[in-house]
Enzyme design. Structure first.
Site, PDB file in Angstrom:
ATOM      1  N   GLY A  33      -2.553   1.018  -5.653  1.00 22.52           N
ATOM      2  CA  GLY A  33      -1.399   0.927  -5.314  1.00 22.52           C
ATOM      3  C   GLY A  33      -1.334  -0.579  -4.932  1.00 22.52           C
ATOM      4  O   GLY A  33      -0.453  -0.925  -4.028  1.00 22.52           O
ATOM      5  N   ALA A  34      -1.738  -1.568  -5.724  1.00 23.75           N
ATOM      6  CA  ALA A  34      -1.749  -3.038  -5.756  1.00 23.75           C
ATOM      7  C   ALA A  34      -0.403  -3.635  -5.622  1.00 23.75           C
ATOM      8  O   ALA A  34      -0.307  -4.600  -5.081  1.00 23.75           O
ATOM      9  CB  ALA A  34      -2.627  -3.506  -6.579  1.00 23.75           C
ATOM     10  N   GLY A  36       2.400  -2.092  -4.346  1.00 27.55           N
ATOM     11  CA  GLY A  36       3.088  -1.677  -3.209  1.00 27.55           C
ATOM     12  C   GLY A  36       3.325  -2.465  -2.071  1.00 27.55           C
ATOM     13  O   GLY A  36       2.858  -3.675  -2.040  1.00 27.55           O
ATOM     14  N   GLN A  37       4.036  -1.964  -1.116  1.00 28.73           N
ATOM     15  CA  GLN A  37       4.058  -2.905   0.218  1.00 28.73           C
ATOM     16  C   GLN A  37       2.985  -3.359   0.825  1.00 28.73           C
ATOM     17  O   GLN A  37       2.804  -4.512   1.069  1.00 28.73           O
ATOM     18  CB  GLN A  37       4.864  -1.951   1.254  1.00 28.73           C
ATOM     19  N   GLY A  39      -0.096  -3.409  -0.522  1.00 28.12           N
ATOM     20  CA  GLY A  39      -0.887  -3.973  -1.647  1.00 28.12           C
ATOM     21  C   GLY A  39      -0.469  -5.546  -1.540  1.00 28.12           C
ATOM     22  O   GLY A  39      -1.206  -6.383  -1.718  1.00 28.12           O
ATOM     23  N   ARG A 120       4.198  14.886   7.834  1.00 25.79           N
ATOM     24  CA  ARG A 120       2.973  14.318   6.945  1.00 25.79           C
ATOM     25  C   ARG A 120       2.507  15.421   6.235  1.00 25.79           C
ATOM     26  O   ARG A 120       1.810  15.275   5.033  1.00 25.79           O
ATOM     27  CB  ARG A 120       2.129  13.815   8.034  1.00 25.79           C
ATOM     28  N   ASN A 127      -0.507  14.164  -2.667  1.00 26.46           N
ATOM     29  CA  ASN A 127      -1.379  13.122  -2.777  1.00 26.46           C
ATOM     30  C   ASN A 127      -2.971  13.707  -2.810  1.00 26.46           C
ATOM     31  O   ASN A 127      -3.742  12.929  -3.354  1.00 26.46           O
ATOM     32  CB  ASN A 127      -1.635  12.469  -1.210  1.00 26.46           C
ATOM     33  N   ASN A 154      -1.752   8.098   3.021  1.00 21.26           N
ATOM     34  CA  ASN A 154      -1.614   9.340   4.076  1.00 21.26           C
ATOM     35  C   ASN A 154      -1.814  10.334   3.201  1.00 21.26           C
ATOM     36  O   ASN A 154      -1.108  10.516   2.142  1.00 21.26           O
ATOM     37  CB  ASN A 154      -0.636   9.066   4.849  1.00 21.26           C
ATOM     38  N   ASP A 182      -4.067   2.175  14.258  1.00 19.22           N
ATOM     39  CA  ASP A 182      -3.907   2.740  15.652  1.00 19.22           C
ATOM     40  C   ASP A 182      -4.475   2.063  16.663  1.00 19.22           C
ATOM     41  O   ASP A 182      -4.188   1.864  17.906  1.00 19.22           O
ATOM     42  CB  ASP A 182      -4.196   4.076  15.445  1.00 19.22           C
ATOM     43  N   HIS A 210      -5.583  10.223  11.957  1.00 17.72           N
ATOM     44  CA  HIS A 210      -4.467   9.240  11.603  1.00 17.72           C
ATOM     45  C   HIS A 210      -2.859   9.917  11.632  1.00 17.72           C
ATOM     46  O   HIS A 210      -2.683  10.079  10.498  1.00 17.72           O
ATOM     47  CB  HIS A 210      -4.787   8.167  10.483  1.00 17.72           C
TER      48      HIS A 210
END
Ligand SMILES: NC(=O)c1ccc[n+]([C@@H]2O[C@H](COP(=O)([O-])OP(=O)(O)OC[C@H]3O[C@@H](n4cnc5c(N)ncnc54)[C@H](O)[C@@H]3O)[C@@H](O)[C@H]2O)c1
Ligand SMILES: O=C(O)C[C@H](O)C(=O)O
Length: 350
Positions: A33-34, A36-37, A39, A120, A127, A154, A182, A210
């Protein structure tokens, strides 16, 4: 403030000291996911030495989806343009086998982020497939003697379970999921409440998942040897304000930004990997790791525990803690949720 600890933890204080960079072999760091946000925050900090220090050269092995390869090219151009002294190579690929080839570290970030109003649980199945494929590719290609895997995407704990189960030749203790964000969120709230620095707070931890069932536990916490509960002396604040604030912080950021947390998540990932490599100086941190059944969590779950990491990079769960009735109830809630998540994807587990 404990200055030794500060120096160990703050590599940026030595960011112009690349004196030993020639001595060490580069390590291979896979990031999924390099582009992405997260990444986009993470890669630059890794390449600058924030994660592994100013004397450790790195090769970034970036994995993206085919449709994001052009964006990844742009990120890679920007990495070049930073002229980072420690950055010895960038791999850009949509093939997990290439991304994980010889990997010493793998940061599994790529996943679908939760959007506004989405639970979630909805993310579980979407995923699970990604992490089965990536577990298999890690098993086939990564450096099994050095590998450290951090799952950020996630639902992180259950994704770590899926990846590890699909990598039968890799020690499951080499996989982890991120609850450091967290943990850091909790430290920030506690520092504000007590008028202290985040580095003054000791023996705070996150138990479990998480997710909103996680249990941020201050019962063993202290500042300068004095118990946190006695310093705060406000049980109502702990139960009605502190715990829900930490549990709901991800959702609060999504509500405010319209996007999930990214810079703070990348920062926590850097903290997690750095501490897992160089140790925590005797301090507690929180990591979701393979459970052998400690404290009654089910064996095989990826469960967040208080851990201490030794300077040689071995983590140990803090043992012998006595949980009170309230803590036991919170622990049970997050344990049950993780079992539920595992049950929901059990057909995908080999
Ligand atoms: N554990 C934590 O504390 C924590 C904190 C914040 C966010 N997150 C999670 O991290 C994940 C990433 O968040 P983001 O904001 O960077 O999302 P993002 O959508 O901005 O980026 C995700 C990237 O992953 C890529 N991707 C998707 N599937 C992939 C695959 N199979 N292989 C390689 N790349 C793939 C996408 O193309 C995208 O570029 C989300 O699941 C989010 O919920 C976890
Ligand atoms: O809560 C989310 O879905 C995003 C992320 O896991 C976070 O904690 O910020």
């Amino acid at each position: 403030m404990n200055m030794n600890r500060y120096l160990v933890r703050n590599f940026s204080s030595a960011s112009n000291l690349f004196v030993n960079a020639k001595g060490k072999q580069p390590v291979r760091i896979a990031v999924t996911g390099a582009s992405g946000q997260i990444g986009y925050q993470l890669l630059f900090r890794i390449a600058s030495g924030s994660m592994l220090g100013p004397d450790q050269p790195v090769i970034l092995q970036c994995l993206e989806l085919p449709q994001a390869m052009n964006a990844l090219k742009g990120v890679s151009m920007e990495l070049d343009d930073c002229a980072f002294p420690l950055l010895k190579g960038i791999v850009q690929t949509d093939d997990p086998n290439r991304a994980f080839a010889g990997a010493d570290y793998a940061l599994l970030v790529g996943a679908r982020p939760r959007s506004k109003g989405m639970e979630r649980g909805d993310l579980l199945k979407a995923n699970a497939e990604i992490f089965s494929v990536q577990g298999k590719a890690l098993d086939k290609n990564a450096n099994k003697d050095t590998l450290r895997v951090l799952v950020v995407g996630n639902p992180a704990n259950t994704n770590a379970l899926i990846a590890a189960r699909n990598a039968p030749s890799i020690d499951p203790k080499r996989f982890s999921a991120m609850t450091r964000l967290d943990h850091n969120r909790g430290l920030a709230q506690l520092a504000e409440k007590t008028g202290s620095s985040v580095t003054d707070i000791e023996k705070f931890c996150i138990w479990g998942n998480h997710s909103a069932t996680q249990y941020p536990d201050i019962n063993f916490g202290s500042i300068n040897g004095k118990s946190l509960t006695s310093i705060i002396n406000d049980d109502e604040w702990v139960k009605k304000n502190f715990i829900p604030t930490v549990q709901q912080r991800g959702a609060a950021i999504i509500a405010a930004r319209g996007l999930s947390s990214a810079a703070s998540a990348a920062s926590a990932a850097i903290d997690h990997m750095r501490d897992w490599t160089y140790g925590t100086n005797g301090q507690w941190t929180s990591m979701a790791i393979y459970s052998e059944g400690e404290y009654g969590a089910d064996k095989g779950l990826y469960f967040s525990y208080p851990v201490i990491v030794s300077p040689n990079g071995k983590y140990e769960i803090v043992k012998g803690l006595q949980l009170d009735q309230f803590s036991k109830e919170r622990f049970e809630k997050t344990r049950a949720e993780l079992v539920e998540e595992m049950t929901a994807i059990k057909e995908l587990l080999p």
